[in-house]
Every structure is written in structure tokens, then in C-alpha cells.
Design a protein around this motif. Structure first.
Motif, short mmCIF file in Angstrom:
data_model
loop_
_atom_site.label_atom_id
_atom_site.label_comp_id
_atom_site.label_asym_id
_atom_site.label_seq_id
_atom_site.Cartn_x
_atom_site.Cartn_y
_atom_site.Cartn_z
N LEU A 168 0.83 -1.20 0.00
CA LEU A 168 0.00 0.00 0.00
C LEU A 168 0.87 1.25 0.00
N THR A 169 1.97 1.21 0.74
CA THR A 169 2.88 2.36 0.76
C THR A 169 3.46 2.60 -0.62
N ARG A 170 3.85 1.54 -1.31
CA ARG A 170 4.42 1.68 -2.64
C ARG A 170 3.41 2.30 -3.62
N ARG A 171 2.16 1.89 -3.51
CA ARG A 171 1.14 2.44 -4.40
C ARG A 171 0.94 3.94 -4.15
N ARG A 172 0.87 4.33 -2.87
CA ARG A 172 0.71 5.75 -2.57
C ARG A 172 1.95 6.54 -2.92
N GLU A 173 3.11 5.95 -2.77
CA GLU A 173 4.36 6.62 -3.13
C GLU A 173 4.38 6.95 -4.62
N ARG A 174 3.94 6.00 -5.45
CA ARG A 174 3.88 6.24 -6.89
C ARG A 174 2.84 7.29 -7.23
N GLN A 175 1.68 7.18 -6.58
CA GLN A 175 0.60 8.12 -6.88
C GLN A 175 0.98 9.55 -6.49
N MET A 176 1.76 9.71 -5.41
CA MET A 176 2.19 11.03 -4.94
C MET A 176 3.50 11.47 -5.60
N GLN A 177 4.01 10.65 -6.52
CA GLN A 177 5.28 10.94 -7.20
C GLN A 177 6.41 11.12 -6.18
N ARG A 178 6.50 10.18 -5.31
CA ARG A 178 7.51 10.10 -4.24
C ARG A 178 7.25 11.14 -3.15
N PHE A 179 7.77 10.82 -1.97
CA PHE A 179 7.65 11.73 -0.84
C PHE A 179 8.69 12.83 -0.97
N LYS A 180 8.36 14.00 -0.45
CA LYS A 180 9.23 15.16 -0.62
C LYS A 180 10.27 15.30 0.48
N SER A 181 10.02 14.72 1.64
CA SER A 181 10.95 14.80 2.76
C SER A 181 10.65 13.67 3.73
N PRO A 182 11.61 13.29 4.59
CA PRO A 182 11.34 12.26 5.60
C PRO A 182 10.21 12.66 6.54
N GLU A 183 10.14 13.95 6.87
CA GLU A 183 9.09 14.42 7.78
C GLU A 183 7.70 14.26 7.13
N GLN A 184 7.62 14.59 5.84
CA GLN A 184 6.35 14.43 5.15
C GLN A 184 5.94 12.97 5.08
N ALA A 185 6.92 12.09 4.78
CA ALA A 185 6.63 10.66 4.71
C ALA A 185 6.15 10.13 6.05
N GLN A 186 6.83 10.53 7.13
CA GLN A 186 6.44 10.07 8.46
C GLN A 186 5.04 10.55 8.81
N ARG A 187 4.78 11.82 8.57
CA ARG A 187 3.49 12.40 8.93
C ARG A 187 2.35 11.77 8.14
N PHE A 188 2.55 11.66 6.82
CA PHE A 188 1.48 11.10 6.00
C PHE A 188 1.25 9.62 6.27
N LEU A 189 2.33 8.83 6.29
CA LEU A 189 2.18 7.38 6.43
C LEU A 189 1.63 6.99 7.79
N SER A 190 1.99 7.72 8.84
CA SER A 190 1.45 7.42 10.17
C SER A 190 -0.06 7.63 10.19
#
Length: 236
Positions: free
Chosen positions: A172-194
Motif C-alpha cells: 500500500l505504501t508503494r502504491r501511494r508513493e507512486r501516486q504522490m510521485q515520491r515523498f518530498k521529505s522524511p518528515e512528510q513521509a512520516q506524517r502522511f504514512l502514520s
């Protein structure tokens, strides 16, 4: 006379619109512009940038409220890590799920060494008054070091095949990562994925483990909890 719609302080749109936009973003693979179009069809004219700010502001809050109401997970935890490429640099997403594949916690870190494993264990245990009976990991030795130091009384099982539950949850993370055209920062990835893991999991019970009638009751309960925690009056 009809009552005034609930609003969040400082926001001019009704709470029902904000919570619905946040729900759409985390439950379905929709872009912000897709949600803007869906709301426009219902007569709500709002920009995709406003929707982005809503999801940032309220997604974490809604997820935290759902986390407090979640029942105690099963006593077997599966742990795994997967790499994320952010701005050309490699980071690692550490994930813990229970024996039914329900996501318990995630942590984005720069390393996958013993120190990172111990940090993830401590993050997962923070505020908990219980420990798992068993943890299952892959062959990464960092887990063994962390288990001996942080959870010495817990059984540690190492198996590439028994850990499929954790590995499958990365899809599921991989699908959202592709749809969002990769995460922009570690903080954004942590905040969104949590937030995403908690909100998505709240509405997605393991349907193959329950009957259709149980699934419908579970779904209705999930909606009631969501409406209560997002301050939106429940429908009659």
C-alpha cells in the motif's frame, strides 16, 4: 429551523466537508485535484491547496483519536523495513503489524542498523503498558540486538516466510508513493504514512477473516467512530 453546520475554529468550511475530504484522501488513491473535482460536483468550491492543508492539519489529529480507541492488538508482532528514496537519498521505513496484518506503528529513519532498530522498538513501546509475547522478523541482525536489549523476555522468531504479513503491508505504501510521485521529505513521509496507516486500517478490516454480516457491522461501527471523533453529527 436547521441548525448551523459544525465548524473547526479558524476554518470557514463546515467540519463535514473537511473531514470528508480527509477521508477521501486517505481511503482512496485520489490526488488532491481529484478530490477538488469531487467536492465541486457537490457544490463545494475549494482549491486543491486548501485540501492539502486540511489533510496535513487534521489527518494526524484524526489518526491520533482513532489510535486511542483501537483495541489492544494481538500478542505477536511482525516487523520489517523497506527503503524509501526521498530527494535522491535512501531512507528506511520501519513497520510493525500484528498477526492479522493490522499496522501498529511506522518510523522513517536514515539507517537500518542496531541503533535504528532499538529506536523503533522504543517508539513502538512508548506509552504501552504491555509487551508482545513474540516478535517475528526477517534475517536482519539489527532486530536481534534490539530485542535482547529492549525486549529480553520476548520470544524472537526469525523467518523469511513467517514475516509475509509485514512485507505485504508495504504494498500500500508503494502504491501511494507512486501516486504522490515520491515523498518530498522524511518528515512528510512520516506524517502522511502514520496518519494514512491508522485511518486506512480503521475502515479496512481483514475481510477474509470475517463473514459478510460481521464485515457490515464492523464497517458501520467504523463510520460511527469516525463521525464521533471528527466532530461531525451522526446521521439519523
Amino acid at each position: 429551523m436547521p441548525s448551523e453546520p459544525n465548524t473547526y475554529p479558524g476554518y470557514r468550511f463546515p467540519a463535514e466537508v473537511i473531514h470528508h475530504a480527509t477521508w477521501l484522501y486517505h481511503l482512496f488513491r485520489l490526488s488532491l485535484r481529484d478530490i477538488e473535482l469531487i467536492l465541486a460536483e457537490r457544490g463545494v468550491v475549494v482549491s486543491h491547496e486548501s485540501i492539502r492543508r486540511w489533510c496535513l492539519r487534521f489527518g494526524t489529529d484524526f489518526a491520533a483519536k482513532l489510535r486511542k480507541r483501537r483495541p489492544k492488538p494481538d500478542d505477536t508482532w511482525h516487523m520489517d523495513e523497506v527503503y524509501l528514496k526521498i530527494n535522491g537519498e535512501l531512507f528506511y521505513l520501519w513497520r510493525a503489524v500484528d498477526q492479522h496484518g493490522v499496522v501498529l506503528d511506522i518510523l522513517v529513519q536514515e539507517r537500518r542498523n542496531a541503533a535504528a532498530a532499538k529506536r523503533f522498538f522504543k517508539c513502538r513501546l512508548a506509552g504501552l503498558k504491555y509487551e508482545p509475547r513474540r516478535i517475528v522478523t526477517d534475517g536482519l541482525r539489527s532486530y536481534g540486538v534490539a530485542q535482547r536489549e529492549v525486549l529480553p523476555g520476548v520470544q524472537h522468531r526469525t523467518s523469511r516466510y513467517l514475516n509475509n504479513r509485514a512485507e505485504n503491508s508495504h504494498r500500500l505504501t508503494r502504491r501511494r508513493e507512486r501516486q504522490m510521485q515520491r515523498f518530498k521529505s522524511p518528515e512528510q513521509a512520516q506524517r502522511f504514512l502514520s496518519a494514512h496507516a491508522m485511518i486506512y486500517g480503521h475502515f479496512r478490516p481483514r475481510q477474509h477473516l470475517i463473514t459478510a454480516d460481521q464485515y457490515r457491522r464492523s464497517r458501520n461501527k467504523a463510520f460511527r467512530t469516525w463521525w464521533q471523533e471528527t466532530c461531525v453529527p451522526m446521521l439519523a
